[in-house]
Scaffold this motif. Structure first.
Motif, PDB file in Angstrom:
ATOM      1  N   UNK A  12       0.806  -1.211   0.000  1.00  0.00           N
ATOM      2  CA  UNK A  12       0.000   0.000   0.000  1.00  0.00           C
ATOM      3  C   UNK A  12       0.840   1.261   0.000  1.00  0.00           C
ATOM      4  N   UNK A  13       1.908   1.261   0.790  1.00  0.00           N
ATOM      5  CA  UNK A  13       2.830   2.400   0.841  1.00  0.00           C
ATOM      6  C   UNK A  13       3.421   2.675  -0.536  1.00  0.00           C
ATOM      7  N   UNK A  14       3.853   1.632  -1.214  1.00  0.00           N
ATOM      8  CA  UNK A  14       4.416   1.787  -2.557  1.00  0.00           C
ATOM      9  C   UNK A  14       3.369   2.302  -3.528  1.00  0.00           C
ATOM     10  N   UNK A  15       2.159   1.745  -3.443  1.00  0.00           N
ATOM     11  CA  UNK A  15       1.080   2.178  -4.335  1.00  0.00           C
ATOM     12  C   UNK A  15       0.757   3.655  -4.148  1.00  0.00           C
ATOM     13  N   UNK A  78      -5.253   0.956   1.685  1.00  0.00           N
ATOM     14  CA  UNK A  78      -4.942   1.381   0.327  1.00  0.00           C
ATOM     15  C   UNK A  78      -4.517   0.204  -0.540  1.00  0.00           C
ATOM     16  N   UNK A  79      -3.747  -0.729   0.031  1.00  0.00           N
ATOM     17  CA  UNK A  79      -3.325  -1.909  -0.721  1.00  0.00           C
ATOM     18  C   UNK A  79      -4.527  -2.749  -1.135  1.00  0.00           C
ATOM     19  N   UNK A  80      -5.437  -2.965  -0.201  1.00  0.00           N
ATOM     20  CA  UNK A  80      -6.630  -3.762  -0.520  1.00  0.00           C
ATOM     21  C   UNK A  80      -7.479  -3.071  -1.579  1.00  0.00           C
ATOM     22  N   UNK A  81      -7.641  -1.738  -1.426  1.00  0.00           N
ATOM     23  CA  UNK A  81      -8.424  -0.992  -2.408  1.00  0.00           C
ATOM     24  C   UNK A  81      -7.755  -1.011  -3.785  1.00  0.00           C
ATOM     25  N   UNK A  82      -6.425  -0.830  -3.825  1.00  0.00           N
ATOM     26  CA  UNK A  82      -5.705  -0.798  -5.100  1.00  0.00           C
ATOM     27  C   UNK A  82      -5.807  -2.140  -5.823  1.00  0.00           C
ATOM     28  N   UNK A 335      -3.313   6.392 -13.683  1.00  0.00           N
ATOM     29  CA  UNK A 335      -2.284   5.438 -13.283  1.00  0.00           C
ATOM     30  C   UNK A 335      -1.833   4.614 -14.476  1.00  0.00           C
ATOM     31  N   UNK A 336      -1.730   3.304 -14.303  1.00  0.00           N
ATOM     32  CA  UNK A 336      -1.204   2.436 -15.361  1.00  0.00           C
ATOM     33  C   UNK A 336      -2.304   1.882 -16.269  1.00  0.00           C
TER      34      UNK A 336
END
Length: 381
Positions: A12-15, A78-82, A335-336
């Motif tokens: 999540x931090x990276x995202x 955030x990781x789960x959402x991403x 984003x990507x």
């Protein structure tokens, strides 16, 4: 469980900070501000995890409820959402993807040009890293139907070049081979969608090479964000003098000829936002329309306006694509999502090229691309 949560938090931090970097580069902000914010994001990306480890080692408690604990919880969410959003978006895009016939071949220039094709120093050392595809462009021949393409234009051939980033880091001979491969296909129309030249001293040699592009039904161009950093007025003047037509903020109607020799009207427009101009004014009912844009961020707006085909670049496909994950860095508000490939929204089809160059001479699992499009009409079948 703690280790699993920490791993998810790290994702999540990276995202978060990679997402911030991607979006910083999607707006027309001054490049010095963009560079400063990018540096700050990189520092936070690299610095927060060691800070969290240090706090855990020297702290007498777990610091539950303090800023780092709150941030860690936010990262997990955030990781789960991403991951959920990425899966949902990919599923939607796959369902909407147009049927494309794709023929890919590699133009391996490593032996033809030799190591001298890349500038001495760091660029040449990077180019020599195993797996670097900077001198192995792919020629992508794509063929797909467009709902409103007039039957007279069936078989129309468009060559799309973008993101050359001519800077001297890769020799001009590389671009001559790209031009030769384009002409060998005998396109009807050639389009250039920005980021052509990186430094003003490279304008003359780059335009001289591009002048060799042959397209009996027109050569059209617009500029991108990197072109803005140099003498873009001179670049436009040089291209104009050599018979290229600038579509920036323009909407024009042209008569094009399909493979059968018949003619039909086509509306062409160019959109260099957010770096130049205010955007073109499209007529209420423009007929069959092709839009040249630098960034795929203009896709949704073009689709809402009823545009039939959008050609974009800017994202380089991410330049580095990881197995399973794909691209990570992509200068887009989305984003990507639109890093590269072919997409559909309503009747609008967009192709995003990976580009034929790149300022940073590193590409892994993401070779440069020369895009050759053949348009098909459902009315001709």
């Amino acid at each position: 469980m703690d280790w699993l949560l920490l791993l998810v938090a790290l994702v999540g931090h990276t995202a978060i900070w990679v997402g911030v970097v991607n979006r910083i580069h999607a707006y027309g902000w001054p490049h010095r501000l963009v560079d400063a914010l990018t540096l700050l994001s990189g520092i936070l990306l690299a610095g927060i995890p060691p800070l969290a480890v240090w706090r855990g080692i020297v702290g007498e408690t777990r610091y539950r409820g303090d800023a780092l604990a709150i941030y860690t919880t936010f990262c997990v969410l955030m990781a789960l959402w991403a991951l959920l959003r990425h899966a949902m978006v990919n599923a939607v895009d796959r369902l909407k993807m147009p049927k494309v016939r794709r023929d890919v071949r590699e133009l391996d220039l490593r032996e033809t040009l030799g190591p001298e094709a890349v500038a001495k120093g760091l660029p040449r050392r990077l180019a020599a890293i195993p797996g670097n595809e900077i001198l192995r462009p792919q020629i992508e021949e794509l063929e797909f139907e467009l709902e409103r393409l007039p039957a007279e234009l069936d078989g129309l051939k468009i060559a799309h070049l973008t993101d050359l980033h001519a800077s001297g880091r890769v020799t001009v001979e590389y671009y001559r081979h790209i031009v030769e491969a384009t002409n060998a296909w005998a396109p009807d129309v050639v389009v250039l969608t920005g980021d052509l030249v990186e430094h003003t001293p490279r304008i003359d040699e780059t335009v001289a090479v591009l002048q060799g592009l042959v397209a009996p039904q027109g050569r059209y161009y617009l500029l991108g964000n990197h072109d803005k950093k140099m003498d873009h007025d001179r670049l436009r003047a040089e291209l104009d003098q050599r018979g290229f037509f600038c579509l920036a903020d323009k909407t024009i109607e042209v008569s094009l000829r399909g493979a059968g020799g018949a003619h039909a009207a086509v509306t062409l427009f160019g959109d260099e936002r957010p770096w130049f101009g205010q955007g073109p004014s499209l007529p209420t009912d423009p007929g069959f329309t092709i839009g040249l844009v630098h960034t795929p961020d203009r896709f949704h707006e073009a689709a809402d306006s009823g545009v039939d085909l959008v050609l974009a670049g800017h994202c380089h496909g991410g330049q580095i694509r990881f197995p399973l994950i794909g691209a990570v860095l992509c200068p887009s508000r989305h984003g990507v999502r639109y890093a590269s490939g072919t997409f559909r929204r309503g009747r609008t089809v967009m192709h995003v090229s990976r580009g034929t160059g790149g300022l940073f001479p590193v590409r892994w699992n993401c070779p440069p691309e020369l895009t050759l499009l053949t348009l098909r009409s459902p009315k001709s079948s």
